[in-house]
Design a protein around this motif. Structure first.
Motif, PDB file in Angstrom:
ATOM      1  N   LYS A  19       0.845  -1.195   0.000  1.00  0.00           N
ATOM      2  CA  LYS A  19       0.000   0.000   0.000  1.00  0.00           C
ATOM      3  C   LYS A  19       0.877   1.241   0.000  1.00  0.00           C
ATOM      4  CE  LYS A  19      -4.095   1.893   2.298  1.00  0.00           C
ATOM      5  NZ  LYS A  19      -5.032   1.719   3.432  1.00  0.00           N
ATOM      6  N   LEU A  20       0.620   2.136  -0.970  1.00  0.00           N
ATOM      7  CA  LEU A  20       1.385   3.368  -1.114  1.00  0.00           C
ATOM      8  C   LEU A  20       0.443   4.568  -1.084  1.00  0.00           C
ATOM      9  CD1 LEU A  20       3.733   2.345  -4.079  1.00  0.00           C
ATOM     10  CD2 LEU A  20       4.268   2.239  -1.647  1.00  0.00           C
ATOM     11  N   ARG A  21       0.960   5.697  -0.614  1.00  0.00           N
ATOM     12  CA  ARG A  21       0.195   6.943  -0.619  1.00  0.00           C
ATOM     13  C   ARG A  21       0.383   7.639  -1.958  1.00  0.00           C
ATOM     14  NH1 ARG A  21      -0.846  11.191   3.210  1.00  0.00           N
ATOM     15  NH2 ARG A  21      -2.225  12.654   2.128  1.00  0.00           N
ATOM     16  N   LEU A  22      -0.697   8.196  -2.506  1.00  0.00           N
ATOM     17  CA  LEU A  22      -0.660   8.935  -3.766  1.00  0.00           C
ATOM     18  C   LEU A  22      -0.889  10.419  -3.502  1.00  0.00           C
ATOM     19  CD1 LEU A  22      -2.685   6.683  -6.252  1.00  0.00           C
ATOM     20  CD2 LEU A  22      -0.206   6.884  -6.050  1.00  0.00           C
ATOM     21  N   ILE A 149       2.359  10.205 -11.593  1.00  0.00           N
ATOM     22  CA  ILE A 149       1.723  10.666 -10.367  1.00  0.00           C
ATOM     23  C   ILE A 149       2.680  10.467  -9.194  1.00  0.00           C
ATOM     24  CG2 ILE A 149       0.566   8.441 -10.044  1.00  0.00           C
ATOM     25  CD1 ILE A 149      -1.777   9.952  -8.802  1.00  0.00           C
ATOM     26  N   LYS A 150       2.746  11.460  -8.330  1.00  0.00           N
ATOM     27  CA  LYS A 150       3.666  11.410  -7.200  1.00  0.00           C
ATOM     28  C   LYS A 150       3.156  10.425  -6.153  1.00  0.00           C
ATOM     29  CE  LYS A 150       6.192  14.413  -4.014  1.00  0.00           C
ATOM     30  NZ  LYS A 150       6.339  15.803  -3.492  1.00  0.00           N
ATOM     31  N   THR A 151       4.068   9.686  -5.550  1.00  0.00           N
ATOM     32  CA  THR A 151       3.696   8.696  -4.554  1.00  0.00           C
ATOM     33  C   THR A 151       4.755   8.655  -3.456  1.00  0.00           C
ATOM     34  OG1 THR A 151       3.192   6.354  -4.205  1.00  0.00           O
ATOM     35  CG2 THR A 151       4.866   6.869  -5.833  1.00  0.00           C
ATOM     36  N   SER A 152       4.550   7.783  -2.477  1.00  0.00           N
ATOM     37  CA  SER A 152       5.542   7.597  -1.432  1.00  0.00           C
ATOM     38  C   SER A 152       6.683   6.734  -1.967  1.00  0.00           C
ATOM     39  CB  SER A 152       4.891   6.954  -0.203  1.00  0.00           C
ATOM     40  OG  SER A 152       4.182   5.788  -0.554  1.00  0.00           O
ATOM     41  N   LYS A 153       7.603   6.342  -1.132  1.00  0.00           N
ATOM     42  CA  LYS A 153       8.794   5.624  -1.578  1.00  0.00           C
ATOM     43  C   LYS A 153       8.409   4.358  -2.347  1.00  0.00           C
ATOM     44  CE  LYS A 153      11.624   7.263   2.270  1.00  0.00           C
ATOM     45  NZ  LYS A 153      12.434   6.877   3.439  1.00  0.00           N
ATOM     46  N   ILE A 154       9.051   4.144  -3.468  1.00  0.00           N
ATOM     47  CA  ILE A 154       8.722   2.998  -4.322  1.00  0.00           C
ATOM     48  C   ILE A 154       9.844   1.964  -4.305  1.00  0.00           C
ATOM     49  CG2 ILE A 154       7.197   4.317  -5.814  1.00  0.00           C
ATOM     50  CD1 ILE A 154       9.482   4.593  -7.785  1.00  0.00           C
ATOM     51  N   TYR A 165      -3.891  -3.615  -9.378  1.00  0.00           N
ATOM     52  CA  TYR A 165      -3.755  -2.409  -8.554  1.00  0.00           C
ATOM     53  C   TYR A 165      -5.132  -1.809  -8.278  1.00  0.00           C
ATOM     54  CZ  TYR A 165      -4.592   0.536 -12.653  1.00  0.00           C
ATOM     55  OH  TYR A 165      -5.163   1.138 -13.745  1.00  0.00           O
ATOM     56  N   THR A 166      -5.247  -1.122  -7.150  1.00  0.00           N
ATOM     57  CA  THR A 166      -6.489  -0.470  -6.763  1.00  0.00           C
ATOM     58  C   THR A 166      -6.178   0.929  -6.252  1.00  0.00           C
ATOM     59  OG1 THR A 166      -7.497  -2.585  -6.126  1.00  0.00           O
ATOM     60  CG2 THR A 166      -8.530  -0.581  -5.288  1.00  0.00           C
ATOM     61  N   VAL A 167      -6.817   1.928  -6.829  1.00  0.00           N
ATOM     62  CA  VAL A 167      -6.692   3.306  -6.375  1.00  0.00           C
ATOM     63  C   VAL A 167      -7.902   3.617  -5.497  1.00  0.00           C
ATOM     64  CG1 VAL A 167      -6.493   5.718  -7.060  1.00  0.00           C
ATOM     65  CG2 VAL A 167      -5.458   3.941  -8.478  1.00  0.00           C
ATOM     66  N   VAL A 168      -7.642   4.121  -4.300  1.00  0.00           N
ATOM     67  CA  VAL A 168      -8.703   4.333  -3.313  1.00  0.00           C
ATOM     68  C   VAL A 168      -8.674   5.778  -2.839  1.00  0.00           C
ATOM     69  CG1 VAL A 168      -9.668   3.601  -1.098  1.00  0.00           C
ATOM     70  CG2 VAL A 168      -8.477   1.947  -2.543  1.00  0.00           C
ATOM     71  N   LEU A 169      -9.841   6.391  -2.749  1.00  0.00           N
ATOM     72  CA  LEU A 169     -10.008   7.684  -2.093  1.00  0.00           C
ATOM     73  C   LEU A 169     -10.691   7.430  -0.757  1.00  0.00           C
ATOM     74  CD1 LEU A 169     -10.033  10.760  -1.858  1.00  0.00           C
ATOM     75  CD2 LEU A 169     -12.140  10.787  -3.213  1.00  0.00           C
ATOM     76  N   GLU A 170      -9.947   7.594   0.328  1.00  0.00           N
ATOM     77  CA  GLU A 170     -10.486   7.352   1.660  1.00  0.00           C
ATOM     78  C   GLU A 170     -11.434   8.485   2.064  1.00  0.00           C
ATOM     79  OE1 GLU A 170     -10.038   4.786   3.567  1.00  0.00           O
ATOM     80  OE2 GLU A 170      -8.388   3.715   2.598  1.00  0.00           O
ATOM     81  N   SER A 178      -3.214   0.478  -3.664  1.00  0.00           N
ATOM     82  CA  SER A 178      -3.007  -0.868  -3.135  1.00  0.00           C
ATOM     83  C   SER A 178      -2.595  -1.778  -4.284  1.00  0.00           C
ATOM     84  CB  SER A 178      -4.281  -1.398  -2.471  1.00  0.00           C
ATOM     85  OG  SER A 178      -4.638  -0.595  -1.366  1.00  0.00           O
ATOM     86  N   LEU A 179      -1.471  -2.460  -4.127  1.00  0.00           N
ATOM     87  CA  LEU A 179      -0.911  -3.291  -5.185  1.00  0.00           C
ATOM     88  C   LEU A 179      -0.894  -4.748  -4.752  1.00  0.00           C
ATOM     89  CD1 LEU A 179       2.164  -1.045  -6.061  1.00  0.00           C
ATOM     90  CD2 LEU A 179       0.068  -1.239  -7.385  1.00  0.00           C
ATOM     91  N   GLN A 180      -1.299  -5.628  -5.655  1.00  0.00           N
ATOM     92  CA  GLN A 180      -1.125  -7.070  -5.463  1.00  0.00           C
ATOM     93  C   GLN A 180       0.061  -7.481  -6.322  1.00  0.00           C
ATOM     94  OE1 GLN A 180      -3.594 -10.117  -7.452  1.00  0.00           O
ATOM     95  NE2 GLN A 180      -4.262 -10.711  -5.409  1.00  0.00           N
ATOM     96  N   VAL A 181       1.159  -7.846  -5.670  1.00  0.00           N
ATOM     97  CA  VAL A 181       2.403  -8.131  -6.378  1.00  0.00           C
ATOM     98  C   VAL A 181       2.815  -9.577  -6.144  1.00  0.00           C
ATOM     99  CG1 VAL A 181       3.150  -5.739  -6.178  1.00  0.00           C
ATOM    100  CG2 VAL A 181       3.881  -7.387  -4.467  1.00  0.00           C
TER     101      VAL A 181
END
Length: 331
Positions: A19-22, A149-154, A165-170, A178-181
């Protein structure tokens, strides 16, 4: 009854969630809002068609996800705004809808109902895709239809294969990816030769057979904060409803809607923010505890409890839910 959990020492490929922040800009936020709406629109269109088909003739063959995907092409011609979405995300919508119908037909207990229409008023918005995501530099990802798109550490995405992958707006207003890898070499722990039995409880989350006890997560501080904002939200919503009814009775030319009251929306976000803090801190606490136990013991026996039945006791339901026994077992 106890379930035995053994460490996996040798595995080939393992699926893992990341899970990463966008941090999308204003243009990307508008694009995401369009993509969230397109997924909801396709779900409701397909569900309406399947409901009408089921009501007209219940003996007709069931439409699977592949047949529903054939209907996407004429649907895009009729509604061109659907082309703004990642095509794979619309196919995933059909996949989820098909699975919901299968769960309904296969359920013999009557607890699972028919799939329902999605509302735009739902605070948590998301879409799931299966397209290729590329990394760029240290803080950027290239996502289909969104660009860079800018994100947290990759750094966690090195030597992994992204499956979905799933993009979520909380409800807090924050965007997450959210990535399934798939990883080829999972982390391995050394053997310790120890084994332990775990009894779960309310005051103490984990009581080990060797006498050690680990307390449950304490969320009382943020729960008090959330209750304060829940009362504020209820009062603000009540006042907003009265003003909306007042505009309707006076037949104002441009009557206000319930969504136009920003104070009520701010209160909703404050409640969501505190609830998210509780969930994140609980998950972090359980991750640290379970990781420590897995590293210390080779064989772990966990008490098997019917949590759903125990939660019927209203005196213990909240404490059991806060302890998160199921999440503890899964981790």
């Amino acid at each position: 009854m106890f379930d035995i959990i053994l460490k996996r020492k040798e595995e080939t490929n393992v699926l893992k969630g990341i899970k990463l922040r966008l941090y999308p800009n204003r243009t990307q936020q508008n694009q995401l809002e369009q993509m969230f709406g397109n997924d909801r629109f396709v779900w409701n269109q397909m569900l309406a068609m399947m409901n009408e088909r089921y009501q007209n003739n219940k003996d007709l063959p069931f439409l699977g996800k592949f047949k529903l995907n054939y209907l996407l092409k004429p649907l895009k011609k009729e509604y061109p705004f659907l082309k703004n979405s990642d095509s794979s995300s619309l196919q995933v919508v059909n996949e989820f809808l098909t699975q919901s119908w299968k769960n309904f037909f296969q359920d013999k207990t009557g607890q699972i109902g028919k799939p329902r229409f999605h509302s735009r008023k739902y605070l948590k918005k998301s879409y799931t895709g299966k397209s290729i995501i590329k990394t760029a530099g240290k803080r950027y990802l290239k996502i289909p239809k969104l660009g860079y798109i800018k994100t947290s550490k990759i750094g966690v995405l090195q030597d992994v294969k992204i499956k979905r992958y799933t993009v979520v707006l909380e409800p807090t207003g924050k965007y997450y990816l959210s990535l399934q890898v798939e990883i080829s070499e999972p982390e391995k722990y050394s053997l310790t030769g120890k084994q332990v039995g775990i009894d779960v409880g309310v005051a103490d989350l984990a009581i080990l057979s060797n006498g050690l006890k680990y307390p449950s997560f304490d969320s009382s501080y943020f729960e008090k904060k959330a209750k304060v904002w829940q009362r504020k939200c209820a009062r603000r919503r009540h006042l907003a409803k009265l003003l909306v009814l007042q505009d309707r009775n006076k037949k104002v030319l441009c009557p206000r809607s319930l969504e136009s009251f920003t104070n009520w929306q701010k209160a909703q976000k404050s409640i969501a923010r505190y609830q998210a803090k509780i969930a994140n801190q609980r998950r972090d606490y359980l991750h640290k505890l379970t990781t420590y136990l897995v590293k210390q013991y080779d064989v772990i026996a966990i008490e098997d409890l019917k949590t759903k039945n125990l939660q019927k006791n209203h005196h213990l339901a909240k404490s059991i839910a806060n302890a998160s026994w199921r999440m503890f077992r899964q981790m």
